[in-house]
Design a protein around this motif. Sequence first.
Motif, PDB file in Angstrom:
ATOM      1  N   ARG A  57       0.845  -1.194   0.000  1.00 22.65           N
ATOM      2  CA  ARG A  57       0.000   0.000   0.000  1.00 22.65           C
ATOM      3  C   ARG A  57       0.880   1.244   0.000  1.00 22.65           C
ATOM      4  O   ARG A  57       2.075   1.187   0.301  1.00 22.65           O
ATOM      5  N   GLN A  58       0.267   2.388  -0.336  1.00 18.59           N
ATOM      6  CA  GLN A  58       0.952   3.672  -0.324  1.00 18.59           C
ATOM      7  C   GLN A  58       0.066   4.695   0.377  1.00 18.59           C
ATOM      8  O   GLN A  58      -1.143   4.734   0.145  1.00 18.59           O
ATOM      9  N   VAL A  59       0.697   5.500   1.224  1.00 22.02           N
ATOM     10  CA  VAL A  59      -0.029   6.540   1.956  1.00 22.02           C
ATOM     11  C   VAL A  59       0.420   7.904   1.429  1.00 22.02           C
ATOM     12  O   VAL A  59       1.623   8.175   1.331  1.00 22.02           O
ATOM     13  N   ILE A  60      -0.535   8.751   1.060  1.00 20.05           N
ATOM     14  CA  ILE A  60      -0.248  10.105   0.588  1.00 20.05           C
ATOM     15  C   ILE A  60      -0.645  11.094   1.681  1.00 20.05           C
ATOM     16  O   ILE A  60      -1.718  10.970   2.278  1.00 20.05           O
ATOM     17  N   PHE A  61       0.226  12.059   1.963  1.00 21.29           N
ATOM     18  CA  PHE A  61      -0.067  13.008   3.036  1.00 21.29           C
ATOM     19  C   PHE A  61       0.484  14.386   2.683  1.00 21.29           C
ATOM     20  O   PHE A  61       1.350  14.522   1.818  1.00 21.29           O
ATOM     21  N   ARG A  62      -0.021  15.403   3.359  1.00 23.78           N
ATOM     22  CA  ARG A  62       0.458  16.762   3.092  1.00 23.78           C
ATOM     23  C   ARG A  62       1.620  17.107   4.027  1.00 23.78           C
ATOM     24  O   ARG A  62       1.693  16.631   5.156  1.00 23.78           O
ATOM     25  N   VAL A  63       2.510  17.991   3.528  1.00 27.68           N
ATOM     26  CA  VAL A  63       3.660  18.452   4.310  1.00 27.68           C
ATOM     27  C   VAL A  63       3.666  19.980   4.283  1.00 27.68           C
ATOM     28  O   VAL A  63       4.190  20.592   3.353  1.00 27.68           O
ATOM     29  N   ASP A  67       8.692  28.974   4.240  1.00 34.59           N
ATOM     30  CA  ASP A  67       9.917  29.330   3.524  1.00 34.59           C
ATOM     31  C   ASP A  67      10.601  30.523   4.196  1.00 34.59           C
ATOM     32  O   ASP A  67      10.147  31.017   5.237  1.00 34.59           O
ATOM     33  N   ASP A  68      11.708  30.976   3.601  1.00 36.00           N
ATOM     34  CA  ASP A  68      12.506  32.038   4.212  1.00 36.00           C
ATOM     35  C   ASP A  68      11.794  33.383   4.267  1.00 36.00           C
ATOM     36  O   ASP A  68      12.231  34.295   4.969  1.00 36.00           O
ATOM     37  N   VAL A  72       3.693  30.198   4.086  1.00 33.33           N
ATOM     38  CA  VAL A  72       3.405  28.790   4.328  1.00 33.33           C
ATOM     39  C   VAL A  72       3.195  28.085   2.991  1.00 33.33           C
ATOM     40  O   VAL A  72       2.443  28.566   2.137  1.00 33.33           O
ATOM     41  N   ARG A  73       3.864  26.987   2.800  1.00 31.44           N
ATOM     42  CA  ARG A  73       3.733  26.200   1.573  1.00 31.44           C
ATOM     43  C   ARG A  73       3.267  24.796   1.919  1.00 31.44           C
ATOM     44  O   ARG A  73       3.422  24.347   3.047  1.00 31.44           O
ATOM     45  N   VAL A  74       2.693  24.123   0.923  1.00 32.87           N
ATOM     46  CA  VAL A  74       2.180  22.773   1.135  1.00 32.87           C
ATOM     47  C   VAL A  74       2.692  21.860   0.029  1.00 32.87           C
ATOM     48  O   VAL A  74       2.509  22.150  -1.153  1.00 32.87           O
ATOM     49  N   ASN A  75       3.365  20.810   0.420  1.00 30.73           N
ATOM     50  CA  ASN A  75       3.840  19.800  -0.526  1.00 30.73           C
ATOM     51  C   ASN A  75       3.147  18.467  -0.249  1.00 30.73           C
ATOM     52  O   ASN A  75       2.470  18.304   0.781  1.00 30.73           O
TER      53      ASN A  75
END
Length: 267
Positions: A57-63, A67-68, A72-75
Amino acid sequence: MPEAVETVFASVVKRNPGEPEFHQAVREVLESIGPALARHPEYAHARIIERICEPERQVIFRVPWEDDHGRVRVNRGFRVEFNSALGPFKGGADFDPKGRSDRKEERRARLDDYVRHVPHAVAVSGRTVWEVPCDLALPCATQNEIGGAEAAALVAGGCVAVVEGANMPTTPEAVRILGRAGARFAPGKAANAGGVAVSALEMQQNASRDSWTFAQSEQRLRETMRDIHARCWATGEEYGLPGDYVAGANINGFRRVAEAMLAHGLV
């Protein structure tokens, strides 16, 4: 590799394009386990290799991260879980974005402070650390940091053993150079198993609602690592490859997983 195994590897590359590190890890194992496959045709019949190379299985999640510039960024992160035949999945995720905040780095001690406070530590500049003469090398950072040139430099500097403390920090070319020079090589799947072993010990304590002293945990860890070494050495000798820790670790680990998968059936 046997022709049948080459076919399996080709299918892995086709199903997982753009993943050179994964291809490298798969090939390194497949090149070692030929003797086990020849001795156990039931593994091929049950298509054990094909099943091992495909994740359960594979789990996808937000990170989310900052940044400097304070934005706020989301990957998107992925946790790929391959095989639980021997127990629960273990491991984590690394995230190293460009433009990340330097706040964490600002809290770290500077390299010169580290060198000043740690006995025998030396800062290396203008060359790689692997060019420093040594008896023992411990690559403990990123994958493929020791390539052919670095391995040759280690051999020239008198290194007698390389023990991996990270996931795949030594390239196949480097392993061959070390082997030809007579240097011992301990692969990470065996030498770097202490972290996973300690996690298992923590799970055991939690399940039993117990708390061990540091000395107790250290003793159990030592026993585990000694057992891993003994298994790798004995397996290498069993298959006519004495002293080959790569083959010993790969064949022993593969057999344990394969036998568990056969016992579980088609899962």
